[in-house]
Design an enzyme around this catalytic site. Sequence first.
Site, mmCIF file in Angstrom:
data_model
loop_
_atom_site.group_PDB
_atom_site.id
_atom_site.type_symbol
_atom_site.label_atom_id
_atom_site.label_comp_id
_atom_site.label_asym_id
_atom_site.label_seq_id
_atom_site.Cartn_x
_atom_site.Cartn_y
_atom_site.Cartn_z
ATOM 1 N N ASP A 180 0.830 -0.952 -0.079
ATOM 2 C CA ASP A 180 0.166 -0.160 0.101
ATOM 3 C C ASP A 180 0.730 1.262 0.067
ATOM 4 O OD1 ASP A 180 -2.763 -0.362 -0.458
ATOM 5 O OD2 ASP A 180 -2.691 -1.411 1.576
ATOM 6 N N CYS A 230 6.149 -5.877 6.701
ATOM 7 C CA CYS A 230 5.487 -6.985 6.381
ATOM 8 C C CYS A 230 4.714 -7.135 5.283
ATOM 9 C CB CYS A 230 4.322 -7.110 7.726
ATOM 10 S SG CYS A 230 3.149 -5.507 7.566
#
Length: 560
Positions: free
Chosen positions: A445, A492
């Site tokens: 993102d 992550c």
Amino acid sequence: MTPPQPLAGVPAGALAGIGVGSASAAGPVARMAAAPALPAPRPVADPAAETAAVRAALAAVVDDLHRRADRAAGPAADVLAAQAMIAADPVLAERAAESVAAGSDGPHAVTAAFDSFRTALEAAGGYFAERAADLDDLRDRAVARLLGLPSPGLPDPGHPYVLVADDLAPADTALLDPDKVLALVTVRGGPTSHTAILAKALGLPAVVGCAGAANLADGRPVLVLGAEGLVLADPAPVDVARAADEQRQRRSRAAGVRGPGRTADGHPVALLANLGALHELPGAAAADAEGVGLFRTEFLYLDRTEAPGADEQTAAYRAVFTAFTGRRVVVRTLDAGADKPLPFATAADEENPALGVRGLRTSVRDPQLLETQLAAIAAAARGSGADVRVMAPMVSLPAEAAAFAARVRAHGLPSAGVMVEVPAAALRAERIAQACDFLSIGTNDLAQYAFAADRTLGALAGLLDPWQPVLLDLVAAAAEGGAAAGAPVGVCGEAAADPALALVLVGLGVGSLSAAPSCLPEVRAALAGHTLADCRALAALARGAADAATARALVREALG
């Protein structure tokens, strides 16, 4: 770190795309069976018989998908079952029947029905628009049935092969056999496409978004280099041998290193597993990982009309915490919105869902959603023996981080963190970190928002390459901000799964890496072979590059 010998005879016309994984494979091309061509319209003499044929074709597609689901497991079975539900939708059959009644033959009626569904999904945007392409595969299977042609799908040439396709439908990716498929090459797709994610999970080398692959003919020998994102047609034998030898050495090194992540000079880097559903739990728990760095909780909420209750959530979370007794589990609270719309959490009328009410923002609309989830996490954590930490997605401001941390602690949970997924959070990381306990960078993102590039749009896949120097600048800013506030910072996103890029991330100041369990051994081995100073030098090389391709090449050249 000495530079490597270049591949002998690499042709100037090598095909480039987005590499997935660090593996390589050579073999003959086998292309996906083509979709049936729609014939010219024909008159319908018996509308009732034509309608019956349409319904039979749709039913046959549904039955085939259910058979595939029975042979699959885990997420593959779930994907196929979802596809079968779409094909079995009575509205779809009714629209096709209406077209037949208006004079269309079966193949054209089925096409019109699926096209109307596709248009509606594309108009909805976000997750629904991404699923619209899946309808094409269902349409083609139904049309093939009506025309008496083989269903489009995976080839079976009788020997191992490199699968080349425009893109892969869920019905095909779900049943890929790694013993037959040596590597994947797709014309479309990006680093976060379902093809790339599947390839990583299976350990298959892949190159996605490779436009030149459209011209690769069946039987042509190719060498697929996942790390470099290259496909070499008619490779020289010495190149094939060298790639195979490098892969054997890489796997041997990975098998020889166990335990907590460490650089060669002993600098600790926690290696953690990503977890997205309970069926993944046995593999994740058995992995040589220090815990879970990203526990995605959306699996409890998707495909439902109402949010799961506290008891259901508590039972699911407790299963994970118990499996990781004595180890860390970082739980991400509900990340609804954008590509994961939920009728009870997100609005259906947002014009741009990726920039709308998603992640933590949904708790403003419905505070009870988050309260119920935090209460369930707290209840499951009690007595589990796991080191439970909770983080919120889509945080932009220090005030948001502080408010979330207060809510977490009010439930008796001791550790609250936030995701760094927007540039605003990366640039103000120190202030955000002062308001919570840790930061976790979601590179997928973060790239999407840094480059204003929809992560579901294959045409923009190059902008989403995690080697982009601007993205690395933002990671560095977040790591520096966290360090200044005394808060640990991890990654992550998909970037953590690349061994070479993992070294760069550590050099930028990242202290933990969370990836698919299958990716951790090579990341661990890469860390063990390089000092922290090496990592910092590699990070400087990558950040100083002009673009992602140059950054990747410079680092791989330095690694030797």
